[in-house]
Design an enzyme around this catalytic site. Sequence first.
Site, PDB file in Angstrom:
ATOM      1  CB  THR A   1      -0.928   0.041   1.230  1.00 56.80           C
ATOM      2  OG1 THR A   1      -0.134   0.035   2.423  1.00 56.80           O
ATOM      3  CG2 THR A   1      -1.880  -1.149   1.243  1.00 56.80           C
TER       4      THR A   1
ATOM      5  CG  ASP B   1      -3.388  -3.114  15.702  1.00 58.52           C
ATOM      6  OD1 ASP B   1      -2.360  -3.343  15.047  1.00 58.52           O
ATOM      7  OD2 ASP B   1      -4.465  -2.772  15.185  1.00 58.52           O
TER       8      ASP B   1
HETATM    9  O1  LIG Z   1       0.149  -4.186   9.712  1.00 58.86           O
HETATM   10  C1  LIG Z   1      -0.144  -3.992   8.525  1.00 58.86           C
HETATM   11  O2  LIG Z   1       0.331  -4.649   7.593  1.00 58.86           O
HETATM   12  C2  LIG Z   1      -1.071  -2.880   8.227  1.00 58.86           C
HETATM   13  C3  LIG Z   1      -1.219  -2.374   6.944  1.00 58.86           C
HETATM   14  C4  LIG Z   1      -2.064  -1.263   6.721  1.00 58.86           C
HETATM   15  C5  LIG Z   1      -2.103  -0.775   5.320  1.00 58.86           C
HETATM   16  O3  LIG Z   1      -1.310  -1.316   4.518  1.00 58.86           O
HETATM   17  O4  LIG Z   1      -2.846   0.097   4.935  1.00 58.86           O
HETATM   18  C6  LIG Z   1      -2.751  -0.697   7.837  1.00 58.86           C
HETATM   19  C7  LIG Z   1      -2.533  -1.296   9.100  1.00 58.86           C
HETATM   20  N1  LIG Z   1      -1.708  -2.349   9.263  1.00 58.86           N
HETATM   21  C8  LIG Z   1      -3.152  -0.802  10.297  1.00 58.86           C
HETATM   22  O5  LIG Z   1      -2.927  -1.363  11.383  1.00 58.86           O
HETATM   23  C9  LIG Z   1      -4.009   0.320  10.225  1.00 58.86           C
HETATM   24  O6  LIG Z   1      -4.535   0.799  11.249  1.00 58.86           O
HETATM   25  C10 LIG Z   1      -4.241   0.921   8.961  1.00 58.86           C
HETATM   26  C11 LIG Z   1      -5.029   2.011   8.598  1.00 58.86           C
HETATM   27  C12 LIG Z   1      -4.887   2.129   7.258  1.00 58.86           C
HETATM   28  C13 LIG Z   1      -5.518   3.101   6.354  1.00 58.86           C
HETATM   29  O7  LIG Z   1      -5.064   3.192   5.215  1.00 58.86           O
HETATM   30  O8  LIG Z   1      -6.481   3.775   6.766  1.00 58.86           O
HETATM   31  N2  LIG Z   1      -4.028   1.183   6.787  1.00 58.86           N
HETATM   32  C14 LIG Z   1      -3.624   0.421   7.808  1.00 58.86           C
HETATM   33 CA   LIG Z   2      -1.233  -3.225  11.459  1.00 55.61          CA
END
Ligand SMILES: O=C(O)c1cc(C(=O)O)c2c(n1)C(=O)C(=O)c1cc(C(=O)O)[nH]c1-2
Ligand SMILES: [Ca+2]
Length: 561
Positions: free
Chosen positions: A167, A296
């Site tokens: 992402t 987390d």
């Molecule tokens: O641990 C991960 O691999 C991971 C990936 C992502 C992501 O790639 O968007 C988020 C999270 N964790 C996460 O914990 C989180 O709160 C989060 C919010 C968002 C968003 O784009 O709003 N991505 C992510």
């Molecule tokens: Ca995460």
Amino acid sequence: ADEVTQERLLNVGKEPGNWLHHHQNYSAHRFSTLKEINRDNVKNLKVAWTMHLGGVEGGGIWSHGGLEGTPIAENGFLYVTDGWGSVYKIDAHGGRGVLVWKMDPKTDRDWAGAVACCGVDNRGVALWGDLVISHTLDGRLIATNKETGQVAWQRTVADPDKGEVITGAPLIVKNMAITGVAGAEYGIRGWLAATDLTTQTEVWRTYTIPGKGEPGSETWKDSNNAAASGGGSTWVTGSYDPATDTIIWGVGNPGPDWDSAYRPGDNLYTDSSLALDATTGKIKWHYQHTPNDPYDYDSVAENVLVDIPGPSGPRKLALEADRNGFAYAIDRTTGKFVWGVPFVKKVTWTKGLDPENGKPIEYDPNKPVQTYIASVTPSRTNMETDICPGNMGGKNWPPTAYNPDLKLWYIPVIESCNRVKVEVMTPEKLKPREFWTGGGTSQPFKITGSVTAIDVTTGKIAQKMATPFPNLGGMLATPDLVFTGQPSGEVMALDAKSLQKLWEFNTGGGVNAPPMTFTVEGKQYVAILVGLGGAWDKWFIDSTRELKKIQPGSMLYVFAL
Ligand SMILES: O=C(O)c1cc(C(=O)O)c2c(n1)C(=O)C(=O)c1cc(C(=O)O)[nH]c1-2
Ligand SMILES: [Ca+2]
């Protein structure tokens, strides 16, 4: 063509009208010296032009995509992405936007969207040579010809079959593109990978969780082989210190998220800032924020590199605003703690940080499972509890900005608590492409936000401006202003010192992306993507009921005087 070289990437101050890095410079300042738009005239800022983009389609567990990207600007052209990884080149000459080309990578939406924890997200591109470098959710690194929009080559870096997706935007260092991975909620083992852009091959891949026998492996003390699925994603673009050839990158949560007794030990290098030798990928130092994290609290946030005058010469710091509610300054030469300060109004999981080493006061290195303040910590003996900050953290991925003149650092804050329910995990429950969280959350409390400014010379909060909604977009700093947005649709400009609101415009969508600024033909513009996606409207919307009305959208707004 205008070739982007390492020389140019190192010296972005020489071309203030362009925005060449995801985080504006290698130090992740998101600061522009442009000041045609300033405190005195910002009230006259107006929409100059807009452009509708695509990418709102759903896929996997997601009903729609959103926009979280930072546009890149070079010589009057913008390069933006939508959530499914399409890249748009837009000609911004002449006071309007014209699409030059769109590169659609044909992302496998259902395959990747089924293992994207937190939305259909793509945070943007990078430029190198005559190529636009981008990622896709389904795990590819793509090089597109900047002039023609034709894909020059692509390479698979991450594997959604294992729960890995991408992402974040790539970071270009010398001849390499650095890729971070997402998937800690699906039992991956995190890594950073460097691809040589000339040979299209991997230069190094460094796992964020040590292998058996490697330094740090002793911090996984279980008999479950928890390290193999221990998380530690790297889903937000890091920074780079050319003076020491060091990449500094944030590492995410351990898995399973809430059943910390499954993985006794500190769980290195989860929830850490990690410094790597850029040439070899070798780990130089680490600083862990929340050992054996049961909340987390990913430490994926960008590290902002600043040099502050000190009694014995300049202090070289790396600043990080952590999901756990504390902002940290680490000595980026040694990895040692310098200061830490809570930047949210409410922290309940710890009484504070040890002033010597910055660890939470309750941290006990001899305890395999940390309980911190046990009555509000998710555990096998406290199976349902409320945590503050909530698990989105005091600050999530939306980036901070730093004004080097004022030495003020602006944090996009989520003021929150939420409820965690623990599920006891066993090795048999681990399945590829299934959630590996050890519980889940609910949202019984209203969540708001703020912009919080920290004086980095003292490590103290200088100013706070409360906002009705959490900050899901991030910050841009200019000499006397800061820009940001709200998920309810407002884009705003604040006074850099007082944080007083000087201008606001409602885009009619939801802001989930950071503002940036650039010039074309000598005129300054501010651009921002609008389209609420990400984690919020699936997992957290009950805490902000008014936002349920926000419709999926996909639009670029560009403002000028
Ligand atoms: O641990 C991960 O691999 C991971 C990936 C992502 C992501 O790639 O968007 C988020 C999270 N964790 C996460 O914990 C989180 O709160 C989060 C919010 C968002 C968003 O784009 O709003 N991505 C992510
Ligand atoms: Ca995460």
